[in-house]
Design an enzyme around this catalytic site. Structure first.
Site, PDB file in Angstrom:
ATOM      1  N   GLY A 165      45.081  38.032  46.327  1.00  0.00           N
ATOM      2  CA  GLY A 165      43.821  38.480  46.940  1.00  0.00           C
ATOM      3  C   GLY A 165      43.882  38.668  48.442  1.00  0.00           C
ATOM      4  CE1 TYR A 202      34.449  45.317  42.719  1.00  0.00           C
ATOM      5  CE2 TYR A 202      36.656  44.453  43.082  1.00  0.00           C
ATOM      6  CZ  TYR A 202      35.297  44.247  42.925  1.00  0.00           C
ATOM      7  OH  TYR A 202      34.799  42.975  42.994  1.00  0.00           O
ATOM      8  NE  ARG A 291      53.286  30.734  41.322  1.00  0.00           N
ATOM      9  CZ  ARG A 291      52.582  31.845  41.542  1.00  0.00           C
ATOM     10  NH1 ARG A 291      53.202  32.945  41.937  1.00  0.00           N
ATOM     11  NH2 ARG A 291      51.269  31.874  41.360  1.00  0.00           N
ATOM     12  NE  ARG A 337      44.969  25.667  39.467  1.00  0.00           N
ATOM     13  CZ  ARG A 337      45.757  26.551  40.079  1.00  0.00           C
ATOM     14  NH1 ARG A 337      45.936  26.479  41.408  1.00  0.00           N
ATOM     15  NH2 ARG A 337      46.343  27.524  39.394  1.00  0.00           N
TER      16      ARG A 337
END
Ligand code: MV4
Length: 448
Positions: A165, A202, A291, A337
Site C-alpha cells: 500500500g 480501482y 516469503r 495479531r
C-alpha cells in the site's frame, strides 16, 4: 539434512522457526541486536551471535553482520523469517556466493516478484487473472491520461517497487491526475529510490484473499487454500481467517489450481503467497510475496502441516512431502495479531511485561516471544503475539477465540487485545460480511 541453521530474524517468528528446527534435530543459531540481549529466541537457540546495535539497519538488516555470524558458527543455511531481509534478493545472492543456502525461492523469483509490474506480466503469462490496468509502466502524465481514460475512473496509481500500500494514490477524475501522478512518483522515488509507476482500475469494495502455494523448484507445486486478510488498518493486517467467509470452496479450488499451475511452470522453490482482491465473485491478482507470511499458522492449522519443516526439506533438496490429493483442509482457523499498542490511538506501548499468561486448551496456539519480566524494546514492530484458534466450524472458532482472549493475560503494557473482543461482538464480523474498508470505518465509528 542440514546440521545447523541460522535464523536471521527476531521475536515470535524466530522462536517459531527454532521450534521446528529442534524437532528436526537441526542445531540453531540466533542473531540478536544489543536491544534483544534478553530475548526468548536467544535463550531458545543452541548458539547466539550479537550482530549489532538496536538500530535494525546496523543489525537485523546488516548483510555483512549476518554473513559473519554464519561464518563464525558454521551455519549451512539461513531462514529469513518475514520482514527484514526475507525478500532481499541481494541477501539471497550473497548467501549463495558464500555457499550458504537461503531458505526460500531463487534470487530471480525474488527479483521478479519484487517488481510489481514484472509480477503481473509473469502471472498473466500463466493466465492468472489480474486487475485491468496499464499493462506496464506509466511513463508520464500524458501516458497516464490516455491509460486512465481507457481503464475508466477511479484508477489507482501504484509504485512498481512498492507493496503493502505504500505509494498508492486513488485518482477519481482527470483533473486530479497530473497532481497525484507527480506526487506518487516523487513519493516512490523517496521511499524506494525507484519512481516507476503503474496504474490499475480501482476496485472499490474488495476482500483481500491470498493463496498459499508451495513448489519444489523442479515443477512440482501445490496450493494450501486461502487466507482472508481483509481486516486491515493502514495496510497492517489485524485478523486473518481461513476458509474465507466470503468465497465458496469451488471458487477457491479453481483459483488455487490456477496458482499452483503458475508456480509449477515457474519452477518456483519453497513457500509463496499469491495475493488477490476479490470482488463480485472475481479474483484479481495484485502481488506475490516470496516469503513465509505472518499469518501462515492458520493454514498450518486447517491443513495439519508444518510449513517451515517443508521449507527446510525443500531447501535441503528433499522431494516435496506435500501432494495436492493429500492436502484436505479441516475446520476453520482465525489469527489475531496482538500488538503492544494503546487503544484507540494504536500508539506503540513498549515496556515491561509484568504478567503474561497464555491461553490453552484444544485448538489454541499462541506464537509469542514475550515472558514475565520481558522488556519490550521500542525499536521494532509492535507485534508481541499471534493468537491462533482452530475449530470445526467458523462459529465454533469464534467462540473458542472469545474464550481464549478472556484467558489471555498481558499486564504491564497496553495491548490491542480488547479490540478483538469488540470485533467478535460485531454483526458484520459474525456474518462474515466485511471488506478491506470495514475495520477502518468501524474504528472511526468507535471514536465518534
Ligand atoms: C488495490 C486496491 C483496490 N484496487 N488495487 C493495498 C496494499 C497492496 N496489497 C495493494 N492494496 C490495494 N490494492 C486495486 N486495483 C485496494 C488496495 C487496498 C487494500 C488491499 C488489501 C487489503 C487492504 C487494503 C487497504 C487499502 C487498499
Amino acid at each position: 539434512m542440514f546440521k545447523k541453521i541460522l535464523i536471521a530474524n527476531r521475536g515470535e517468528i524466530a522462536l517459531r522457526v527454532i521450534r521446528t528446527c529442534k524437532e528436526m534435530g537441526i542445531k540453531t543459531v540466533a542473531v540478536y541486536s544489543q536491544a534483544d540481549v534478553d530475548a526468548m529466541h536467544v535463550r531458545m537457540a543452541d548458539e547466539s551471535v550479537c550482530i549489532g546495535p538496536a538500530d535494525s539497519a546496523k543489525s537485523y538488516l546488516s548483510i555483512p553482520s549476518i554473513i559473519s555470524a554464519c561464518e563464525i558458527t558454521g551455519s549451512e543455511a539461513v531462514h529469513p523469517g518475514y520482514g527484514f531481509l526475507s525478500e532481499n534478493a541481494k541477501f539471497a545472492e550473497i548467501l549463495g556466493d558464500h555457499g550458504i543456502k537461503f531458505i526460500g525461492p531463487s534470487v530471480s523469483h525474488i527479483n521478479t516478484m519484487g517488481d510489481k509490474i514484472n509480477a503481473k506480466v509473469q502471472m498473466e503469462t500463466f493466465n492468472v487473472p489480474c486487475v485491468p490496468g496499464s499493462n506496464g509502466e506509466v511513463k508520464d502524465v500524458h501516458d497516464a491520461n490516455i491509460i486512465a481514460k481507457k481503464i475508466g475512473y477511479p484508477v489507482l496509481l501504484k509504485a512498481a517497487s512498492g507493496g503493502g500500500g505504500i505509494g498508492m494514490k486513488i485518482v477519481s477524475s482527470d483533473d486530479q491526475l497530473e497532481t497525484l501522478f507527480l506526487q506518487a512518483k516523487s513519493e516512490a522515488k523517496k521511499s524506494f529510490n525507484d519512481d516507476t509507476m503503474y496504474m490499475e482500475k480501482y476496485l472499490e469494495k474488495p476482500r483481500h484473499i491470498e493463496i498459499q502455494v508451495f513448489g519444489d523448484g523442479k515443477g512440482k507445486a501445490v496450493h494450501l487454500g486461502e487466507r482472508d486478510c481483509s481486516l486491515q488498518r493502514r495496510h497492517q493486517k489485524v485478523l486473518e481467517e481461513t476458509p474465507s467467509p466470503g468465497v465458496n470452496s469451488e471458487e477457491i479450488t479453481k483459483i488455487g489450481n490456477i496458482c499452483s499451475n503458475a508456480i509449477s511452470k515457474m519452477r518456483y522453490e519453497g513457500a509463496g503467497t499469491i495475493e488477490f482482491l476479490y470482488e463480485k465473485k472475481k479474483f484479481f491478482f495484485i502481488e506475490m510475496n516470496t516469503r513465509l507470511q505472518v499469518e501462515h499458522p492458520i493454514t498450518e492449522a486447517i491443513y495439519g502441516v508444518d510449513l517451515v519443516r517443508e521449507q527446510i526439506r525443500i531447501a535441503y533438496g528433499m522431494g516435496m512431502s506435500l501432494s495436492q490429493d493429500t492436502l484436505n483442509p479441516k475446520g476453520h482457523a482465525i489469527e489475531c495479531r496482538i500488538n503492544a499498542e494503546s487503544l484507540p490511538t494504536f500508539l506503540p506501548s513498549p515496556g515491561n511485561i509484568k504478567e503474561f499468561h497464555s491461553p490453552g486448551g484444544i485448538g489454541i496456539r499462541m506464537d509469542s516471544a514475550i515472558y514475565n519480566g520481558f522488556m519490550i524494546p521500542p525499536h521494532y514492530d509492535s507485534l508481541i503475539g499471534k493468537l491462533i484458534v482452530h475449530a470445526d466450524s467458523r462459529s465454533m472458532a469464534i467462540s473458542r477465540l472469545s474464550r481464549a482472549l478472556d484467558e489471555l493475560i498481558i499486564d504491564g503494557v497496553h495491548t490491542t487485545v480488547d479490540l478483538f473482543k469488540k470485533i467478535l461482538d460485531e454483526k458484520d464480523f459474525n456474518s462474515g460480511e466485511y471488506n478491506i474498508h470495514w475495520l477502518e470505518r468501524w474504528l472511526a465509528d468507535q471514536v465518534k
